[in-house]
Design a protein around this motif. Structure first.
Motif, mmCIF file in Angstrom:
data_model
loop_
_atom_site.group_PDB
_atom_site.id
_atom_site.type_symbol
_atom_site.label_atom_id
_atom_site.label_comp_id
_atom_site.label_asym_id
_atom_site.label_seq_id
_atom_site.Cartn_x
_atom_site.Cartn_y
_atom_site.Cartn_z
ATOM 1 N N GLN A 116 -10.908 3.737 -6.502
ATOM 2 C CA GLN A 116 -10.226 3.632 -7.762
ATOM 3 C C GLN A 116 -8.628 4.187 -7.651
ATOM 4 O O GLN A 116 -7.827 3.477 -8.254
ATOM 5 C CB GLN A 116 -10.779 4.426 -8.706
ATOM 6 N N THR A 117 -8.364 4.975 -6.853
ATOM 7 C CA THR A 117 -7.192 5.647 -6.547
ATOM 8 C C THR A 117 -6.311 4.425 -5.710
ATOM 9 O O THR A 117 -5.174 4.178 -6.029
ATOM 10 C CB THR A 117 -7.114 6.818 -5.696
ATOM 11 N N ALA A 118 -6.962 3.674 -4.702
ATOM 12 C CA ALA A 118 -6.421 2.820 -4.166
ATOM 13 C C ALA A 118 -6.055 1.740 -5.005
ATOM 14 O O ALA A 118 -4.863 1.037 -5.005
ATOM 15 C CB ALA A 118 -7.137 2.211 -2.744
ATOM 16 N N TYR A 119 -6.883 1.196 -5.930
ATOM 17 C CA TYR A 119 -6.561 0.274 -6.682
ATOM 18 C C TYR A 119 -5.389 0.475 -7.693
ATOM 19 O O TYR A 119 -4.723 -0.531 -8.258
ATOM 20 C CB TYR A 119 -7.715 -0.297 -7.541
ATOM 21 N N SER A 120 -5.250 1.699 -7.991
ATOM 22 C CA SER A 120 -4.107 2.259 -8.959
ATOM 23 C C SER A 120 -2.869 2.151 -8.320
ATOM 24 O O SER A 120 -1.830 1.682 -8.816
ATOM 25 C CB SER A 120 -4.158 3.733 -9.223
ATOM 26 N N VAL A 121 -2.556 2.426 -6.857
ATOM 27 C CA VAL A 121 -1.555 2.007 -6.085
ATOM 28 C C VAL A 121 -1.219 0.883 -5.896
ATOM 29 O O VAL A 121 0.001 0.245 -6.200
ATOM 30 C CB VAL A 121 -1.724 2.622 -4.798
ATOM 31 N N ALA A 122 -2.235 -0.251 -5.851
ATOM 32 C CA ALA A 122 -2.019 -1.637 -5.730
ATOM 33 C C ALA A 122 -1.473 -2.052 -7.286
ATOM 34 O O ALA A 122 -0.625 -3.017 -7.137
ATOM 35 C CB ALA A 122 -3.207 -2.392 -5.434
ATOM 36 N N TYR A 149 1.250 -5.078 -1.304
ATOM 37 C CA TYR A 149 0.289 -5.163 -2.059
ATOM 38 C C TYR A 149 -1.061 -5.249 -1.359
ATOM 39 O O TYR A 149 -2.166 -4.705 -1.504
ATOM 40 C CB TYR A 149 0.292 -6.422 -3.164
ATOM 41 N N ASN A 150 -0.738 -6.157 -0.376
ATOM 42 C CA ASN A 150 -2.075 -6.292 0.625
ATOM 43 C C ASN A 150 -2.285 -4.977 1.629
ATOM 44 O O ASN A 150 -3.551 -4.509 1.535
ATOM 45 C CB ASN A 150 -1.736 -7.443 1.743
ATOM 46 N N ASN A 151 -1.379 -4.249 1.894
ATOM 47 C CA ASN A 151 -1.433 -3.011 2.277
ATOM 48 C C ASN A 151 -2.133 -2.078 1.451
ATOM 49 O O ASN A 151 -3.005 -1.148 1.766
ATOM 50 C CB ASN A 151 -0.173 -2.395 2.923
ATOM 51 N N SER A 152 -1.775 -2.013 0.093
ATOM 52 C CA SER A 152 -2.392 -1.018 -0.509
ATOM 53 C C SER A 152 -3.859 -1.557 -1.128
ATOM 54 O O SER A 152 -4.374 -0.488 -1.247
ATOM 55 C CB SER A 152 -1.616 -1.304 -2.122
ATOM 56 N N LEU A 153 -4.264 -2.846 -0.835
ATOM 57 C CA LEU A 153 -5.663 -3.275 -0.905
ATOM 58 C C LEU A 153 -6.474 -2.858 0.273
ATOM 59 O O LEU A 153 -7.602 -2.855 0.086
ATOM 60 C CB LEU A 153 -5.541 -4.632 -1.195
#
Length: 489
Positions: A116-122, A149-153
């Motif tokens: 959830q945190t990672a998706y928030s960053v994306a 965006y890809n790095n965030s995912l």
């Protein structure tokens, strides 16, 4: 099916209540909370994504889990009635089932929280890219935005893989223990037939009821995964909901006078921003502005000019010293009431994605069309507003992109005028405008500064020449104070 629908409705209702409570709490927080603890799209992500997880955990999955749990309990009750000794032996595997399920739940909860945190960053990357699409297009930054965006995912993907592995291994462990339990049941059931006089029917009855109950326990695993993900999401949201802000916008306590004169005094103020506690902005700063006068704050960037404005608006509280209005500490006033007496126009006016009328009306609850039009007249905005395709009902676009810089600034001034503030704060309101736009906006400002206490941050001589007092600030200290009335008037 009706029972499932009931649980779904209940889950949606509870998720809606949590979403509403979360938004209410977010709007209650002080500005320092947004500076250092959270960003815009983390809030949006929680309100959209996390509440869905909570809804799943509180909705249909609850009814399903109760059904499967009842099947598990009922199966073992029947098994005890038909053959208690055989059932007791099979029950020896239950602690292992519980431990494997609990371990799986803990892992899934941690992985879900990380995802959830990672998706928030994306989501933040997307918001910044789309919200600044003109800048992205200007510098051909599309590939860089996609790469970011890809790095965030990647983290979100890794969290999803780990969550899947935890769920798979956990479910596999549960089924392994269940199958071993069946093997034990058949072996011990044979002994019961030979030694205790059990019949084949009783053994089969016990095995199948335990089988049914155990399978129900296994089928409850996805429900447990949903509960774990919902718990992780709810923990973050309730952590924010339980937070008590130092400056509470909803606090109804405090003084409410009939009106204020507008005397402003900063008395021996010490201040550092919450996000930069080690950097001292003010170290014993003092400033006095009498009611009805205009004071200009000038100085190099970073000297503390805008900080004065933030302290008067009570976006922050000083670490020591006092901010006084009419000799009363700002902390003693009811926050909502005193902010209604203060108007603010910033260098970068913030317009909402709605009509011109709605943007101006934001300055006062229940404002009439006549009041809105009068405010537009005072702000020198009426002429250009009337030329817009739908007049006051014309949409201004996202962040006011359909208007020029001077037009946006005049709309912001009209919004400030509408609340008829006794204190007017202008934070470099004309610094980003060309000469013609500055002249028009300055005329609007000159109109509304009459009979108000006005504090403005400025760099240009054309702006400060109409001030009664100029205070030169350098590194958080007033190094010179000039009464400009003698020089220009």
């Amino acid at each position: 099916m009706p029972e499932m629908s009931c649980w779904m409705v209940t889950g949606e209702r509870q998720a809606s209540r949590i979403r509403s409570l979360y938004l209410k709490t977010i709007l209650r927080q002080d500005v320092g909370f947004f500076d250092k603890e959270i960003n815009t799209w983390e809030i949006v992500g929680r309100m959209s994504g996390d509440t869905v997880l909570i809804q799943e955990a509180m909705g249909e999955k609850v009814g399903t889990f109760i059904q499967l749990t009842a099947t598990f309990v009922g199966g073992f009750v029947i098994a005890f009635i038909k053959g208690w000794l055989l059932t007791l032996v099979i029950l020896s595997s239950i602690p292992l089932l519980v431990l494997s399920g609990a371990f799986m739940g803990i892992l899934i909860s941690k992985m879900a929280s990380s995802g959830q945190t990672a998706y928030s960053v994306a989501a933040t990357v997307v918001e910044q890219t789309i919200g600044s699409i003109r800048t992205v297009a200007l510098f051909t930054g599309e590939k860089q935005a996609i790469a970011n965006y890809n790095n965030s995912l990647i983290k979100a993907y890794n969290s999803g893989v780990q969550e899947g592995l935890a769920s798979g291994f956990g479910m596999g462990s549960v089924m392994l223990i269940v199958m071993c339990s069946y093997a034990l049941a058949i072996w011990f059931g044979g002994k019961m037939i030979l030694e205790k006089g059990y019949t084949g029917g009783e053994v089969i009855n016990v095995v199948f009821t335990v089988l049914t109950g155990s399978m129900s326990l296994g089928q409850a695993s996805p429900c447990l995964s949903a509960f774990a993900a919902g718990q992780a999401a709810a923990y973050k949201m309730f952590e924010t909901i339980d937070r008590k802000p130092e400056i509470d916008a909803y606090d109804t306590n405090g003084k409410q006078l009939h009106d204020i004169r507008g005397d402003i005094e900063l008395k021996d103020v010490y201040f550092s921003y919450p996000a930069r506690p080690d950097e001292q902005i003010f170290d014993g700063f003092s400033l006095s502005i009498p009611s009805g006068t205009t004071a200009a704050l000038v100085g190099e960037s970073g000297s503390g000019k805008s900080t004065v404005v933030s302290l008067i608006e009570r976006f922050y509280d000083p670490l020591a010293g006092e901010v006084l209005i009419d000799g009363i500490n700002l902390k003693e006033f009811q926050l909502k009431w005193i902010r209604q007496k203060i108007g603010l126009v910033s260098q970068e006016p913030v317009l909402f994605t709605c009509s011109t009328k709605d943007n101006i009306a934001y300055g006062k609850d229940g404002a009439t069309t006549e009041e809105i039009r009068a405010a537009a007249e005072l702000a020198n905005a009426a002429k250009f507003v009337d030329k817009l395709p739908q007049g006051l009902d014309t949409m201004v676009g996202e962040h006011g992109t359909q208007l020029s810089g001077g037009q946006k600034q005049r709309i912001a001034i009209a919004r400030a005028i509408l609340k008829d503030p006794r204190i007017l704060l202008l934070d470099e309101a004309t610094s980003a405008l060309d000469a013609e736009s500055e002249r028009i906006v300055q005329e609007a400002l000159d109109r509304i500064m009459i009979n108000r206490t006005t504090v403005f941050v400025a760099h240009r001589l054309s702006t400060v020449r109409n001030a009664d007092t100029i205070a030169v600030i350098h590194r958080g200290t007033i190094v010179e104070k000039v009464h400009i009335l003698i020089l220009f008037k």
